[in-house]
Design a protein around this motif. Structure first.
Motif, PDB file in Angstrom:
ATOM      1  N   ILE A 201       0.879  -1.428   0.108  1.00 29.50           N
ATOM      2  CA  ILE A 201      -0.060  -0.070  -0.158  1.00 29.50           C
ATOM      3  C   ILE A 201       1.002   1.214   0.103  1.00 29.50           C
ATOM      4  O   ILE A 201       0.329   2.384  -0.325  1.00 29.50           O
ATOM      5  N   MET A 202       2.303   1.133   0.042  1.00 27.37           N
ATOM      6  CA  MET A 202       3.148   2.392   0.068  1.00 27.37           C
ATOM      7  C   MET A 202       3.821   2.337  -1.267  1.00 27.37           C
ATOM      8  O   MET A 202       4.624   3.255  -1.497  1.00 27.37           O
ATOM      9  N   SER A 228     -10.195   0.323   6.706  1.00 28.02           N
ATOM     10  CA  SER A 228      -9.106   0.974   6.477  1.00 28.02           C
ATOM     11  C   SER A 228      -7.989   0.931   7.304  1.00 28.02           C
ATOM     12  O   SER A 228      -8.372   0.039   8.225  1.00 28.02           O
ATOM     13  N   TYR A 231      -1.373   3.929   9.269  1.00 33.64           N
ATOM     14  CA  TYR A 231      -0.028   3.639   9.673  1.00 33.64           C
ATOM     15  C   TYR A 231       0.900   4.953   9.718  1.00 33.64           C
ATOM     16  O   TYR A 231       0.543   6.141   9.236  1.00 33.64           O
ATOM     17  N   TYR A 250      -1.305   8.258   8.359  1.00 33.07           N
ATOM     18  CA  TYR A 250      -1.741   7.956   6.906  1.00 33.07           C
ATOM     19  C   TYR A 250      -3.109   6.818   7.146  1.00 33.07           C
ATOM     20  O   TYR A 250      -2.725   6.080   7.633  1.00 33.07           O
ATOM     21  N   GLN A 251      -4.346   7.244   6.352  1.00 34.82           N
ATOM     22  CA  GLN A 251      -5.262   6.300   6.452  1.00 34.82           C
ATOM     23  C   GLN A 251      -5.341   5.731   5.154  1.00 34.82           C
ATOM     24  O   GLN A 251      -5.658   6.658   4.249  1.00 34.82           O
ATOM     25  N   TYR A 252      -5.380   4.592   4.812  1.00 39.70           N
ATOM     26  CA  TYR A 252      -5.380   3.953   3.400  1.00 39.70           C
ATOM     27  C   TYR A 252      -6.609   3.299   3.404  1.00 39.70           C
ATOM     28  O   TYR A 252      -7.213   2.424   4.110  1.00 39.70           O
ATOM     29  N   ASP A 253      -7.534   3.497   2.488  1.00 36.36           N
ATOM     30  CA  ASP A 253      -9.009   2.921   2.455  1.00 36.36           C
ATOM     31  C   ASP A 253      -8.802   1.794   1.443  1.00 36.36           C
ATOM     32  O   ASP A 253      -8.147   1.724   0.267  1.00 36.36           O
ATOM     33  N   THR A 259      -5.146   7.179  -0.146  1.00 35.28           N
ATOM     34  CA  THR A 259      -4.503   7.385   0.995  1.00 35.28           C
ATOM     35  C   THR A 259      -4.843   8.910   1.423  1.00 35.28           C
ATOM     36  O   THR A 259      -4.450   9.730   0.487  1.00 35.28           O
ATOM     37  N   ARG A 260      -4.749   9.175   2.766  1.00 37.01           N
ATOM     38  CA  ARG A 260      -5.259  10.461   3.272  1.00 37.01           C
ATOM     39  C   ARG A 260      -4.142  10.747   4.361  1.00 37.01           C
ATOM     40  O   ARG A 260      -4.169   9.942   5.235  1.00 37.01           O
ATOM     41  N   ASN A 261      -3.773  12.021   4.453  1.00 35.61           N
ATOM     42  CA  ASN A 261      -2.985  12.449   5.445  1.00 35.61           C
ATOM     43  C   ASN A 261      -3.704  12.848   6.607  1.00 35.61           C
ATOM     44  O   ASN A 261      -4.166  14.087   6.487  1.00 35.61           O
TER      45      ASN A 261
END
Length: 683
Positions: A201-202, A228, A231, A250-253, A259-261
């Protein structure tokens, strides 16, 4: 009054006789102690599954076993038959334990029976493994080659090359050279033991999660609804990375892949994210200032739906170590240093007070111990790890109403029952600027106030780490005192637990007031008739090692011997070789070539130990790790070479495979034996 005097003498004599009849702590005995690791409470709250590590000195390795114990305390039962590094993933509602071991997921019951391998294929090189709340997703971290740094990666036809090619900073960190690999977060589908659709996811980013070197599974979590992932990451590279502490959440859906900061605009450390049980609130630890790793650590609470954030410890004049939501989400329990100890606190989120007000904060525990971390909470009981200067970590139950503590595990009682314990006193000292400074004084187990004892000033590292009731397996005060030394360990300027101002005061003033605080401490204890003023020593590591080097040039004949471990000897060469430059920029003021920077120039001139080498005249032992890139090898070698060329009695203990610490068991025993041999020779 005379009868009282004789009663006190009789009491001391009985106490001394009792202490002499018991075993004294030795380096070998210290390394026989079991070390409490991770723990998980069962769903019914009746039992704990926990790990204990014992060290096999012949094999020079730790051996980890899992145990089960009633939450109320009682007999512990080993539930693993062979040692192994098993990462507990979860304890299921039926009490079965799911764990990660040898690249696979496994299940066993609470007795360690009915062991079943769950995964059909290995999860090679995976770490920090987690399952989503619904069990349909699996998350883990793995090293990924992103930047071609090594010769064999840049030139595939040269597979035996061991060359490195760098064009930017952060080319090494703590004890590892940058090899172009980064720890990334992976998520995959998990169904009936099969792992499919594995996804980084990165992507191809040159960033790490968890944060190196000390981050772990706490840096990545699933949301309670499993939709979600949150990380922690510092998305900076090269020189920017080396000069910044700005980590973000960071939130990954998992559905959209977006990805949202969550902490955009928050410029310091943001880490340790945790949801409440319903997933409506997200909290984390947060510092404000970029580049300041010892800034005040606050708890920030965010409403997930609205995104509104509140700093719930903003007006509280201390710094938070760790926290945990209560089961009902109405309180946050947290650990913080206060007056030379770590204690358990709570924030009541239901109180109608100003956001961040200290009125919502209540200290739960009080005593001469450290509450190191929070393990779990059930009803009115919080389970914590607790230490003091005579005891390694054990699991305790805390009554949240009155702070009463009940010991749950008794990992080392077979040793403690036959061991003479040290008396530990809090001593309050007036500093040169008329402040009140706490110092811990640790006495030999058979202490007799009619005798005179050699005494050691202990200089703490950090420089902004707490000097509390910790239990170290290297700088162990119980062990030092058992060899016949009194130890005085002052909470000099720069330590948390005495207000934010006291904590901040050391930055830019390394060789100033903190050195005066140290001298105030040794001068104060030297007034006691039981201290031999002709047998005073000074010891310390990291900033404590810097302090030893600094005091060696300004102590005015107070000390008879010194021991410095991985200390900073020459600030110019240190700035040119250390890696986390944000630390140097904040604490000593910046680089040495900026002549207009008065703070930095004062550090490199007035507070640089190498500038006082002409005044060195006292025996000194120097310890240096070969893989310490925070305080690199030239620091110890320069100091030893200077002492030798000046004809000062000196010894160098070089540990080629150790970093800023001593992590290998046999090396640790060498360290302790050489430490005490040096004191016998010189003190």
């Amino acid at each position: 009054m005379k009868n009282l005097f004789y009663a006190l003498l009789l009491g001391m004599a009985v106490s001394e006789s009792s202490a002499q009849s018991k075993q004294q702590m030795t380096p070998e005995l210290l390394w026989k102690l079991g070390r409490l690791g991770s723990e998980n409470i069962t769903a019914d709250g009746k039992s704990f599954i926990y790990s204990v590590t014992h060290y096999n000195m012949a094999e020079a390795k730790g051996e980890n076993m899992l145990y089960r114990i009633p939450a109320a305390g009682g007999q512990a039962v080993a539930i693993t038959k062979e040692p192994g590094s098993r990462q507990i993933i979860k304890v299921e509602p039926d009490g079965n334990v799911i764990y990660f071991f040898e690249d696979h997921l496994w299940r066993m019951d609470q007795n360690g029976e009915h062991v079943t391998k769950l995964t059909t294929q290995p999860l090679a090189d995976a770490d920090n493994v987690q399952l989503s709340p619904d069990g349909k997703k699996i998350m883990f971290t793995r090293e990924v080659l992103v930047v071609k740094v090594q010769g064999k990666d840049r030139y595939p036809d040269l597979p035996k090359s061991n060359a490195y090619v760098f064009t930017d900073l952060n080319y090494r960190h703590w004890d590892t050279w940058e090899d172009g690999k980064f720890s990334h977060v992976f998520v995959a589908d998990y169904d009936n033991g099969k792992i499919t659709n594995e996804q980084d996811i990165m992507a191809n980013e040159p960033y790490d999660t968890p944060q190196k070197p000390s981050g772990g599974a706490e840096d990545l979590i699933f949301s309670p609804d499993g939709k979600s992932v949150i990380y922690v990451c510092k998305k900076k590279f090269g020189k920017a990375y080396a000069q910044s502490t700005n980590t973000n959440l960071y939130q990954y859906d998992l559905t959209s892949g977006v990805t949202r900061n969550l902490t955009d605009g928050m410029n310091g450390y943001d880490n340790n994210p945790a949801f409440n049980k319903t997933g409506e609130k997200l909290a984390w630890l947060s510092m404000k200032e970029d580049g300041y790793e010892a800034d005040k650590n606050d708890i920030v609470l965010m409403d997930v739906k609205s995104g509104n954030k509140v700093n719930v410890t903003a007006q509280w004049d201390e710094t938070v170590s760790s926290f945990k939501f209560s089961e009902d989400g109405n309180r946050i329990f947290f650990v913080a240093v206060k007056d030379g100890t770590e204690q358990l606190f709570q924030i009541d989120l239901r109180l109608r007070v100003a956001p961040g007000s200290p009125q919502a904060i209540r200290q739960i525990t009080h005593g001469q111990w450290d509450v190191n971390s929070i393990a779990a909470q059930k009803g009115n009981t919080v389970y914590v790890h607790r230490t003091d200067m005579n005891h390694a970590a054990e699991l305790y139950a805390v009554n949240t109403a009155n702070g009463a503590m009940t010991q749950v595990t008794r990992i080392n009682n077979d040793i403690y029952d036959g061991l003479a314990m040290s008396r530990v006193d809090a001593r309050h000292i007036k500093t040169t600027d008329n402040k009140d400074m706490l110092a811990w004084v640790i006495y030999p187990p058979d202490f007799d106030p009619a005798k005179k004892y050699p005494t050691l000033l202990y200089c703490q590292g950090g420089p902004q780490s707490a000097l509390s009731q910790f239990y170290s397996f290297r700088w162990n005060f119980q062990l030092i005192a058992a060899q016949g030394y009194i130890v005085i360990a002052p909470n000099r300027r720069g330590m948390p637990g005495h207000g934010v101002e006291w904590n901040r005061a050391i930055s830019g003033d390394w060789g100033g007031q903190p050195m005066k605080d140290y001298l105030s401490a040794i001068d104060d204890i030297s007034k006691e008739p039981f201290v031999n003023k002709n047998r005073l020593g000074c010891v310390g590591a990291s900033y404590g090692g810097y302090s030893v080097y600094m005091l060696a040039g300004i102590h005015n004949k107070r000390f008879k011997t010194f021991i410095a471990h991985d200390g900073l000897f020459d600030l110019k060469s240190w700035y040119g070789t250390t890696e986390e430059l944000w630390f140097a920029n904040k604490d000593i003021g910046g680089n040495y070539w900026d002549k207009d920077n008065k703070t930095a120039q004062r550090s490199y001139d007035k507070f640089n130990p190498s500038n006082y080498i002409d005044k060195w005249d006292t025996p000194i032992m120097i310890v240096q790790g070969g893989k310490d890139y925070r305080v690199a090898i030239e620091q110890g070698l320069e100091a030893f070479q200077a002492a030798q060329l000046k004809g000062i009695k000196s010894k160098l203990l070089y540990l080629p495979d150790e970093n800023h610490w001593v992590t290998k068991p046999q090396n640790a025993l060498v360290w302790q034996r050489e430490f005490f041999n040096w004191l016998k020779e010189t003190l």
